[in-house]
Write a protein that holds these residues in place. Structure first.
Motif, short mmCIF file in Angstrom:
data_model
loop_
_atom_site.label_atom_id
_atom_site.label_comp_id
_atom_site.label_asym_id
_atom_site.label_seq_id
_atom_site.Cartn_x
_atom_site.Cartn_y
_atom_site.Cartn_z
N VAL A 166 0.85 -1.21 0.00
CA VAL A 166 0.00 0.00 0.00
C VAL A 166 0.88 1.25 0.00
CG1 VAL A 166 -2.13 -0.95 0.98
CG2 VAL A 166 -0.35 -0.14 2.52
N GLU B 251 0.97 3.94 -3.23
CA GLU B 251 0.73 5.39 -3.19
C GLU B 251 1.88 6.15 -3.83
OE1 GLU B 251 0.81 7.90 0.09
OE2 GLU B 251 -0.75 9.19 -0.74
N MET C 233 -6.03 4.57 -5.82
CA MET C 233 -5.55 4.23 -4.48
C MET C 233 -6.61 3.44 -3.72
SD MET C 233 -2.87 4.45 -2.66
CE MET C 233 -2.81 3.34 -1.27
N THR D 178 -6.70 4.91 4.52
CA THR D 178 -7.13 5.08 3.12
C THR D 178 -8.61 5.43 3.04
OG1 THR D 178 -7.53 2.72 2.94
CG2 THR D 178 -5.40 3.51 2.17
N PRO E 34 -7.29 11.58 1.53
CA PRO E 34 -7.12 11.53 0.08
C PRO E 34 -5.71 11.08 -0.29
CG PRO E 34 -7.00 13.79 0.85
CD PRO E 34 -7.32 12.95 2.06
N ALA E 35 -5.59 10.42 -1.43
CA ALA E 35 -4.25 9.99 -1.88
C ALA E 35 -3.46 11.20 -2.35
CB ALA E 35 -4.39 8.99 -3.01
N PRO F 96 3.51 12.53 1.20
CA PRO F 96 2.04 12.66 1.21
C PRO F 96 1.41 12.20 2.54
CG PRO F 96 2.76 11.74 -0.86
CD PRO F 96 3.98 11.84 -0.01
N LEU G 163 -1.22 10.56 3.27
CA LEU G 163 -1.70 9.19 3.40
C LEU G 163 -0.54 8.25 3.75
CD1 LEU G 163 -4.01 7.23 3.27
CD2 LEU G 163 -3.72 7.08 0.79
N SER G 164 0.62 8.47 3.11
CA SER G 164 1.79 7.65 3.43
C SER G 164 2.17 7.83 4.89
CB SER G 164 2.98 8.03 2.55
OG SER G 164 2.72 7.72 1.21
N PHE H 167 0.02 5.74 7.10
CA PHE H 167 0.36 4.31 7.20
C PHE H 167 1.39 4.10 8.31
CE2 PHE H 167 -0.46 4.08 2.37
CZ PHE H 167 -1.79 3.80 2.58
#
Lengths: 120, 841
Positions: free
Chosen positions: A31, A35, A50, A112, A116-117, B324, B326-327, B330
């Motif tokens: 994942v 991205e 994504m 996720t 937002p990606a 980013p 989102l990364s 994680f």
């Protein structure tokens, strides 16, 4: 105590304990890498791609973990004999790690659903 | 077995002279010749002592920093000196103290704890120690010649590039640390094979002491984490020395690559340090509470999970680098998830304490101190795992406070608990309880007084790594308090040293003994050869469950009460059930590990000083020393040995049964991890600067990898054929030697073919990042090719010397593993550098 040298359990039996956390790590890497790659593509498709990748990778990881758990449970239905103590211990340890890894997969994927990606 | 007193493997009385022979075989060299000793107890003492020395040296550097910061606008240290000192403090603490001391404790404790006579590779253990000792001292001495690095312990480029850090300081860090990593990996191989293959019969995985579990996971993590930083140091050194632009943005490099590689090592490093310390706690708590560890299986699960999760956290050191959101999330999620297995361990210790009755002696005090401090560090860890909070406190003293609570609380306090706990097993006298209590309270109070205020100064905005600050910032009182705390902490350490001088009298044979009434094997009556006879283990706490075990082991009733072959030896057992498999003959004292370490250190240091010819000579001498020690390390099969109980063990094993095969597999995992880190770097830099990848027309011809690929595959096939024809007679020997040389030639020819194709296509490593990465692939291939070449030459030499045949074939088996791995890695490299640009285009 036996006088003869008994055949031994292969080391692969121990390595099987590591399958579940390895699935978690593979999911995590995929994942994250997805991205990174999506973000160098066209902005219009980023969020959709994504989302799909996260769903697919997570579904694959969870399926793998469920299959693993099912196999472990099935092999545990036959009560281990005294000589299989090691196997029973490894199986139960694997089951716990499978559960923990499944939690890790779900927990890692949660962002996720809410972020937002590619946004900074 | 506990009650089967009539069914011991060996009968009493033991033959006269049996014990005396054992003592003679394992005698430690006297006076200055002790430096040739390879036995785990001698090396363990040296190792722990050296690690403590570096702890003191780095501690003095910390005190200097605290003195400088005690008052505003202080001029006690200059800015450059301060930079060197904080860099060396962090580097020495992490690379020369924290990891080595854990390996040192492993080498000292594990054989006794597992019921083995020694480590499986005593010379490798000695080499690991001497490499660390010599390299560490040279590295530290750079401070006295104004040659020390000053770019911080994580050495971020571009600050550490040749443009912004000219001079040799950064080179000393890069090559010096690379050298110490070799030592760490050597130790890790020793520990993995030792834990998996030299446990006493019956010590199944679920009966293994928790410290052994943590050391196994620790060593496994080293195998996968350290290669990333080794690659990083190689890339930066190549950039500094030859202008290969891995981290130079103008030519397609990216400084963030360093951070990715460094923290892929650096974050697991925290757990690499913490897990063995947790293992020590898991040994001390049950012994001091007089009850088995609660939730053994849960703790093992927590350890394995922590080991894996820790590899998913590295970006949480990079939350402010523009990755980013989102990364970041994680990694934020993984950072929080790792609290779960850590919490399992904490609850297991608390439950153990609750289910028994904790004796409040010095080791227990340090454990309680650890629980308090580490839990606080864990809580601030969850805080900085939250991205918005981290943005606020990044690079402030809040982070300094957090990681000291984690590292000192999570590692130093358990280590001191361990010193007090295990001293009676390795010293004629236990350490003083009165001094121990003073030591604990001074260290505990000093630590909290020093580091708790840093949370506040950090929240008030005080940045890390500043050599001074103006009074108007309002940080002065907090800094003064921190300095007072640091002095108190140092007083505690000083008191500990006094205790060591007064009471520590190293001895295994006449040790104070099991004063804590603990249940694990290191508390058996031991000598430098471990226990007199190797016990049968029937539980996780054998001394509790077999009350007569110590007497019976000492009397020689169990396995191998003497020497079966007239040499040093230990029993090799299967990795899961610990069933006896064969008798491993071990080497005795020798100069080669020490000399190999000195020449290796000289190689790296002379390379840093750009004395290339001398460096190469030392490098060759280092390899020669290793080959000299290897020459005798595969002795011819001896008759089978009766170890007692009707068990007769062979004295030779090859293939996957051999401990040596296992070591080679672990070494190849290191090489594989390093290569995967390279593949990651290649792909990462492509995502950053795809415009620097040439169009297919500008690449080497598409057919050019066919020849090297053919040569590689053919070489593998030739070596397989050589293996099938391993000599039984003189004629067979000649065929084997010719085929092995042919296979080696194929490997070299493949490398030359690939390099010349790239060169003819106009590719130059200094031009841009693509050129540098392709050259790096060739560099890594050359490295493995050279290793395979040396080993092939060694195999041929042994064949000529009549030391390699179809039975005595361990050297060839290992050559095969290395060779086929090299072929696999090289093929992957060809696919990457020739295939990927075409695919991407």
């Amino acid at each position: 105590m036996s006088a003869a040298i008994k055949p031994v359990r292969p080391f692969g039996d121990f390595l099987r304990v590591l399958i579940a956390p390895a699935i978690w790590f593979a999911h995590f890497s995929l994942v994250y890498a997805a991205e990174a790659l999506i973000c160098i593509g066209p902005p219009a498709d980023q969020a959709t791609m994504m989302g799909w990748i996260a769903v697919l990778v997570t579904a694959a990881a969870l399926t793998g973990l469920i299959i693993l758990a099912a196999r472990l449970l099935r092999s545990g239905n036959t009560a281990p004999s005294r000589s299989d103590r090691s196997e029973a211990w490894l199986r139960r340890t694997s089951l716990l790690l499978t559960l923990l890894s499944a939690l890790g997969v779900v927990w890692t994927t949660l962002p996720t659903a809410v972020l937002p990606a590619c946004a900074l | 077995m506990a009650d089967a007193t009539s069914n011991y493997p060996n009968k009493l009385p033991r033959p006269r002279g049996e014990l005396a022979e054992l003592e003679t075989i394992w005698a430690v060299p006297k006076s200055w010749r002790i430096v040739t000793s390879v036995n785990n107890t001698t090396i363990g003492y040296f190792y722990v002592g050296t690690a403590l020395l570096f702890f003191l040296l780095a501690g003095i550097l910390a005190l200097l920093m605290r003195l400088q910061l005690a008052v505003p606008s202080n001029t006690f240290l200059s800015q450059e000196t301060y930079n060197q000192i904080f860099t060396m403090h962090g580097t020495v603490m992490m690379f020369l103290f924290a990891v080595p001391v854990v390996e040192a404790m492993g080498i000292l404790l594990l054989p006794q704890m597992l019921g083995a006579r020694d480590q499986p590779f005593p010379r490798l253990g000695a080499f690991a120690f001497w490499a660390y000792f010599v390299g560490g001292l040279i590295f530290f001495s750079t401070l006295f010649f104004d040659l020390a690095p000053s770019g911080g312990w994580f050495m971020y480029p571009p600050l550490t590039s040749s443009q912004f850090s000219p001079g040799m300081g950064a080179d000393f860090w890069l090559l010096g640390i690379g050298f110490i990593e070799i030592s760490a990996i050597a130790g890790a191989i020793e520990i993995i094979v030792g834990v998996l293959r030299t446990r006493a019969p019956g010590m199944t995985l679920d009966r293994m002491p928790m410290f052994a579990w943590t050391m196994l996971i620790f060593a496994g993590m080293i195998v996968f984490a350290f290669p990333a930083v080794i690659l990083a140091t190689m890339l930066l050194e190549l950039e500094r020395a030859f202008d290969w632009p891995f981290f130079i943005a103008a030519r397609g490099g990216d400084a963030l690559l360093w951070q990715h590689l460094f923290w892929f090592f650096g974050h697991p490093e925290v757990y690499i340090i913490f897990l063995p310390a947790a293992g020590m706690v898991s040994m001390i708590v049950p012994a001091m509470s007089g009850t088995p560890l609660v939730g053994y299986r849960f703790v093992v699960v927590a350890l394995i999970a922590t080991g894996f999760f820790s590899f998913g956290l590295w970006v949480h050191h990079m939350f402010t680098t523009g990755i980013p959101a989102l990364s970041l999330s994680f990694f934020s999620a993984a950072s929080m998830a790792v609290a779960l297995p850590s919490g399992i361990q904490v609850f297991a210790w608390i439950a153990t304490i609750a289910s028994g009755r904790l004796r409040l002696v010095t080791p227990s005090l340090f454990v309680l101190g650890f629980l308090f401090i580490f839990t606080l560090g864990g809580l601030t860890g969850v805080m900085v795992a939250m991205v918005p909070f981290d943005w606020q406190v990044h690079d402030t003293y809040f982070v300094v406070a957090h990681f000291h609570y984690v590292l000192v609380g999570g590692m130093v306090f358990p280590l001191f608990a361990a010193f007090y706990y295990w001293a009676p097993a390795f010293s004629r006298r236990a350490l003083s309880e009165r001094l121990g209590r003073w030591t604990f309270w001074l260290m505990f109070a000093g630590f909290n007084i020093a580091f708790f205020p840093m949370h506040i100064s950090g929240l008030m905005g005080m940045p890390r790594r500043v050599y001074t600050y103006p009074a108007v910032m309002g940080w002065d009182i907090l800094n003064l308090i921190s300095t007072i705390g640091a002095v108190l902490f140092a007083a505690g350490v000083g008191l500990f040293l006094i205790d060591l001088i007064r009471n520590l009298r190293p001895s295994v044979a006449n040790a104070a003994g099991n004063i804590w009434k603990a249940g694990t094997l290191e508390w058996l009556p031991n000598d430098v050869y471990g226990p007199r006879s190797i016990p049968i283990v029937t539980s996780a706490d054998p001394l509790w469950d077999q009350p007569r075990l110590a007497d019976d082991v000492e009397a020689g009733r169990y396995y191998l009460p003497g020497s079966g072959t007239g040499r040093r030896e230990t029993i090799v057992t299967s990795p899961i059930e610990a069933s006896s498999q064969y008798l491993l003959r071990l080497p005795g004292p020798g100069w080669t590990p020490l000399l190999a370490a000195i020449f290796t250190a000289a190689f790296f240091m002379l390379l840093t000083a750009k004395a290339i010819t001398l460096a190469l000579i030392c490098g060759v001498l280092a390899v020669a020393m290793i080959l000299v020690w290897m020459w005798d390390s595969d002795p011819a099969p001896h008759r089978a040995v009766d170890i007692g109980g009707g068990i007769t063990l062979p004295t030779y094993a090859s293939g996957s049964l051999s401990h040596s095969w296992w070591a080679m597999i672990v070494l190849l995992l290191v090489a594989g991890s390093l290569y995967l880190a390279y593949v990651f770097s290649y792909l990462y830099l492509w995502t950053v600067s795809p415009q620097f990848w040439p169009k297919p027309a500008a690449l080497a011809p598409a057919a050019s990898p066919v020849l090297p690929a053919f040569l590689l595959v053919a070489g593998s096939a030739i070596l397989v054929a050589a293996g099938r024809g391993l000599p039984r007679n003189a004629q067979g020997r000649r065929n084997f030697e010719i085929l092995t040389v042919l296979a080696a030639v194929a490997l070299v020819a493949a490398l030359i073919s690939e390099v010349s194709a790239q060169w003819q296509s106009g590719l130059r490593p200094e031009t841009n990042i693509h050129g540098a990465l392709v050259a790096m692939a060739a560099f890594l291939q050359a490295q493995m090719t050279l290793a395979a070449l040396v080993m092939a030459g060694f195999a041929v030499a042994r064949s000529i010397g009549g030391r390699l045949d179809c039975e005595r074939r361990v050297v060839f088996d290992n050559l095969g593993l290395l060779y086929h791995y090299t072929v696999g890695q090289s093929l992957l490299g060809l696919l990457l550098v020739h295939g990927f640009p075409r695919l991407a285009a």
